[in-house]
Scaffold this active site. Structure first.
Site, mmCIF file in Angstrom:
data_model
loop_
_atom_site.group_PDB
_atom_site.id
_atom_site.type_symbol
_atom_site.label_atom_id
_atom_site.label_comp_id
_atom_site.label_asym_id
_atom_site.label_seq_id
_atom_site.Cartn_x
_atom_site.Cartn_y
_atom_site.Cartn_z
ATOM 1 N N CYS A 34 0.845 -1.201 0.000
ATOM 2 C CA CYS A 34 0.000 0.000 0.000
ATOM 3 C C CYS A 34 0.877 1.246 0.000
ATOM 4 O O CYS A 34 1.989 1.236 0.520
ATOM 5 C CB CYS A 34 -0.902 -0.012 1.241
ATOM 6 S SG CYS A 34 -2.065 1.390 1.273
ATOM 7 N N ARG A 78 2.966 4.694 6.422
ATOM 8 C CA ARG A 78 3.386 3.954 7.619
ATOM 9 C C ARG A 78 3.813 2.524 7.329
ATOM 10 O O ARG A 78 4.132 1.766 8.244
ATOM 11 C CB ARG A 78 2.239 3.953 8.640
ATOM 12 C CG ARG A 78 1.842 5.355 9.070
ATOM 13 C CD ARG A 78 0.478 5.368 9.735
ATOM 14 N NE ARG A 78 -0.586 4.985 8.810
ATOM 15 C CZ ARG A 78 -1.870 4.906 9.137
ATOM 16 N NH1 ARG A 78 -2.243 5.148 10.372
ATOM 17 N NH2 ARG A 78 -2.776 4.559 8.245
ATOM 18 N N HIS A 111 -2.369 -4.012 5.026
ATOM 19 C CA HIS A 111 -2.174 -3.633 6.426
ATOM 20 C C HIS A 111 -3.513 -3.318 7.078
ATOM 21 O O HIS A 111 -4.419 -2.769 6.437
ATOM 22 C CB HIS A 111 -1.224 -2.436 6.546
ATOM 23 C CG HIS A 111 -1.762 -1.159 5.953
ATOM 24 N ND1 HIS A 111 -2.280 -0.145 6.718
ATOM 25 C CD2 HIS A 111 -1.878 -0.755 4.666
ATOM 26 C CE1 HIS A 111 -2.667 0.847 5.927
ATOM 27 N NE2 HIS A 111 -2.450 0.499 4.663
ATOM 28 N N CYS A 139 -6.185 0.090 6.917
ATOM 29 C CA CYS A 139 -5.980 0.657 5.574
ATOM 30 C C CYS A 139 -7.159 1.567 5.176
ATOM 31 O O CYS A 139 -8.307 1.123 5.120
ATOM 32 C CB CYS A 139 -5.817 -0.465 4.558
ATOM 33 S SG CYS A 139 -5.472 0.132 2.890
ATOM 34 N N ASP A 149 0.406 3.737 1.744
ATOM 35 C CA ASP A 149 0.374 4.311 3.099
ATOM 36 C C ASP A 149 1.789 4.575 3.626
ATOM 37 O O ASP A 149 2.644 3.686 3.591
ATOM 38 C CB ASP A 149 -0.370 3.327 4.026
ATOM 39 C CG ASP A 149 -0.729 3.953 5.362
ATOM 40 O OD1 ASP A 149 0.191 4.417 6.073
ATOM 41 O OD2 ASP A 149 -1.925 3.977 5.708
HETATM 42 ZN ZN LIG Z 1 -3.432 1.200 3.021
#
Ligand SMILES: [Zn+2]
Length: 216
Positions: A45, A49, A101, A104, A47
């Site tokens: 992803c 993090r 994750h 998400c 993302d």
């Molecule tokens: Zn995500």
């Protein structure tokens, strides 16, 4: 920290990082610049993090990376297909990991009905995963638990979607060593869970997806 301070800091960080690497090995960048033979393709992803290399302790040169919102494998996505083709047919990676994750935002958006603009069209692919698994998902009353399970089922579907590509099926037909794994990363714990999605040949796919290749 002000935005501009952050921008200046990352440039300084880069200089410090180069010095650190060169102090250990003066030929570090020379060696890296010669070629790459990563054993792993990571589909994760976007993302911020979930940084691919960092969470698995990988060094530059170890991982070929593709990231998008909610780690999707969409069969008409030329970006993903190009990365996959290069990784499998040129780099000959032995492992592909789809890493989703918990928490998400893309998956959460797909469970809801709010419109976010253009991204709705990307999220729609995730809604299809919900529709495929709606019987199981709708039975989960607790919303967080349903969200977590949806994250896992989405990873599982993306592993299957990889296996459905002509690229992966051809590699398996040619007996190329290639395993596909589905992982979920815990934002709260830092640990990954291997979902142990077991798909190792196109015989594991619904018959309609199984491609028969013409002999060259
Ligand atoms: Zn995500």
């Amino acid at each position: 920290m002000k935005h501009n301070d952050f921008y200046k800091k990352i440039l300084d960080n880069n200089k410090a990082w180069v010095e650190e690497k060169l102090a250990i090995n003066p030929a570090y960048f020379k060696r890296l610049s010669e070629n790459q033979t990563p054993p792993l393709l990571w589909i994760g992803c976007s993302d911020s993090r979930v940084p691919a290399n960092e969470i698995i302790g990988a060094e530059p040169g170890d991982v070929f990376v593709h990231r998008n919102i909610a780690n999707m494998v969409i069969h008409s996505d030329m970006n993903m297909l190009s990365v996959l083709d290069y990784a499998v047919n040129i780099l000959k990676v032995k492992n592909i990991i789809v890493c989703g994750h918990y928490g998400c935002g893309g998956i959460l958006a797909a469970m809801k009905n709010e419109s976010y603009g253009l991204i709705d069209n990307w999220i729609r692919h995730i809604k299809t995963v919900y529709r495929l698994h709606h019987v199981e998902l709708n039975q989960i009353e607790n919303e967080t638990e349903r969200f977590n399970r949806f994250v896992e089922l989405n990873v599982q579907e993306q592993v299957y979607d990889l296996a459905k590509t002509s690229i992966v099926q051809q590699a398996w037909t040619q007996k190329q060593e290639l395993s596909i794994h589905g992982w979920v990363y815990g934002l709260n714990s830092g640990y990954v869970t291997d979902l142990e999605v077991n798909v190792t040949s196109n015989q594991d796919l619904d018959e309609v997806y199984q491609l028969k290749f013409k002999k060259l």
